[in-house]
Design a protein around this motif. Sequence first.
Motif, PDB file in Angstrom:
ATOM      1  N   TYR A  48      13.141  19.429  -6.581  1.00 52.95           N
ATOM      2  CA  TYR A  48      13.798  18.260  -6.010  1.00 52.95           C
ATOM      3  C   TYR A  48      15.225  18.202  -6.541  1.00 52.95           C
ATOM      4  CZ  TYR A  48       8.994  17.059  -4.950  1.00 52.95           C
ATOM      5  OH  TYR A  48       7.699  17.079  -4.495  1.00 52.95           O
ATOM      6  N   THR A  49      16.185  18.412  -5.671  1.00 47.65           N
ATOM      7  CA  THR A  49      17.566  18.558  -6.103  1.00 47.65           C
ATOM      8  C   THR A  49      18.245  17.208  -6.331  1.00 47.65           C
ATOM      9  OG1 THR A  49      18.290  18.659  -3.793  1.00 47.65           O
ATOM     10  CG2 THR A  49      17.841  20.751  -4.904  1.00 47.65           C
ATOM     11  N   GLY A  50      19.329  17.256  -7.087  1.00 48.50           N
ATOM     12  CA  GLY A  50      20.178  16.090  -7.282  1.00 48.50           C
ATOM     13  C   GLY A  50      19.495  14.927  -7.976  1.00 48.50           C
ATOM     14  N   ASN A  51      19.812  13.725  -7.511  1.00 47.30           N
ATOM     15  CA  ASN A  51      19.297  12.499  -8.127  1.00 47.30           C
ATOM     16  C   ASN A  51      17.779  12.419  -8.102  1.00 47.30           C
ATOM     17  OD1 ASN A  51      21.912  11.642  -8.587  1.00 47.30           O
ATOM     18  ND2 ASN A  51      22.041  10.501  -6.665  1.00 47.30           N
ATOM     19  N   LEU A  52      17.175  12.968  -7.054  1.00 46.51           N
ATOM     20  CA  LEU A  52      15.723  12.896  -6.927  1.00 46.51           C
ATOM     21  C   LEU A  52      15.043  13.665  -8.056  1.00 46.51           C
ATOM     22  CD1 LEU A  52      13.580  11.633  -5.125  1.00 46.51           C
ATOM     23  CD2 LEU A  52      13.631  13.696  -3.711  1.00 46.51           C
ATOM     24  N   GLN A  62      18.782   8.206  -4.042  1.00 42.32           N
ATOM     25  CA  GLN A  62      19.421   8.797  -2.875  1.00 42.32           C
ATOM     26  C   GLN A  62      19.353  10.317  -2.920  1.00 42.32           C
ATOM     27  OE1 GLN A  62      23.619   7.937  -2.370  1.00 42.32           O
ATOM     28  NE2 GLN A  62      23.475   8.137  -0.143  1.00 42.32           N
ATOM     29  N   SER A  63      19.117  10.906  -1.759  1.00 44.24           N
ATOM     30  CA  SER A  63      19.184  12.359  -1.592  1.00 44.24           C
ATOM     31  C   SER A  63      19.959  12.626  -0.306  1.00 44.24           C
ATOM     32  CB  SER A  63      17.776  12.958  -1.491  1.00 44.24           C
ATOM     33  OG  SER A  63      17.263  12.780  -0.177  1.00 44.24           O
TER      34      SER A  63
END
Length: 270
Positions: A191-195, A213-214
């Motif tokens: 799960y990339t980024g903030n997630l 947010q994604s």
Amino acid sequence: MIKTSIAAALALALAAGSAMAEFKDFTVNGELVTKAQQEQVAADALANNPNPHGMMMNAELEDQVKQMIIEYKVMARYAKQQGIDKQDAVKQEISTMTDMILMKHAVNDYLKANPVEEKAIKAEYEKEAKRWGPKEVRIRHIMVKDEATAKDIIDQINKGASFAKLAAEKTLDTQSKDVGGILDWTSPSVYTGNLGDTIVTLKKGEMAKTPVQSPAGWHVVKVEDIRDSQLFPKYEARKEELRHILMQRKVQAFIHDKVLGADVKDAAAK
């Protein structure tokens, strides 16, 4: 990510050529076709196949290569009889193909002199394993288009509403909609980024207090369960694929270095 050039792909296939079937010399209209020539054609075919390992060592490949070469030889002879090989456009194309062939073999020679070492493969495997991490998670989520909607859903869940029911009613994720928002076991790193950053902070059974947010939208996310990593492949299962990836990187770096040193000018420039 660096993409494999045509030359690199063909050279990598050539490097695997020794594992192919035993071709035998034959003639077409008296012209000898050697075992090495057939292996070259087979290597090119393997390089353009998305699953080259599935084509190795089988009689069907031998027959296909032989038939392909027969067609080449027969039609080339016909073209010469018709004088097609004397046309300017054809001669120019042949010249271009010669450059491509030389490039392919230059890359293959480079690979032979600079093989991927076992320690490099192990180091790459360890980097991948570290990125995957020691734990895997099974999460439940609801994806919506805006933050306000996600906040409202969190409020409803905190007041006792069913996460699974709200997921079935409101999520934009069609893959998890019918299973109450469940996403199956995987590494948090998937799960990339903030997630992904949020998931690793949550304990088993805990839901994020605020929407996440994604690129796809806003998520209400809950970690259903956590376990020790089980899905990451063992070294032996991953070894050859990693070798191929590292070979691609070597070849791309080699070609890039040579291109940087080239004197390229606009033919119209003075």
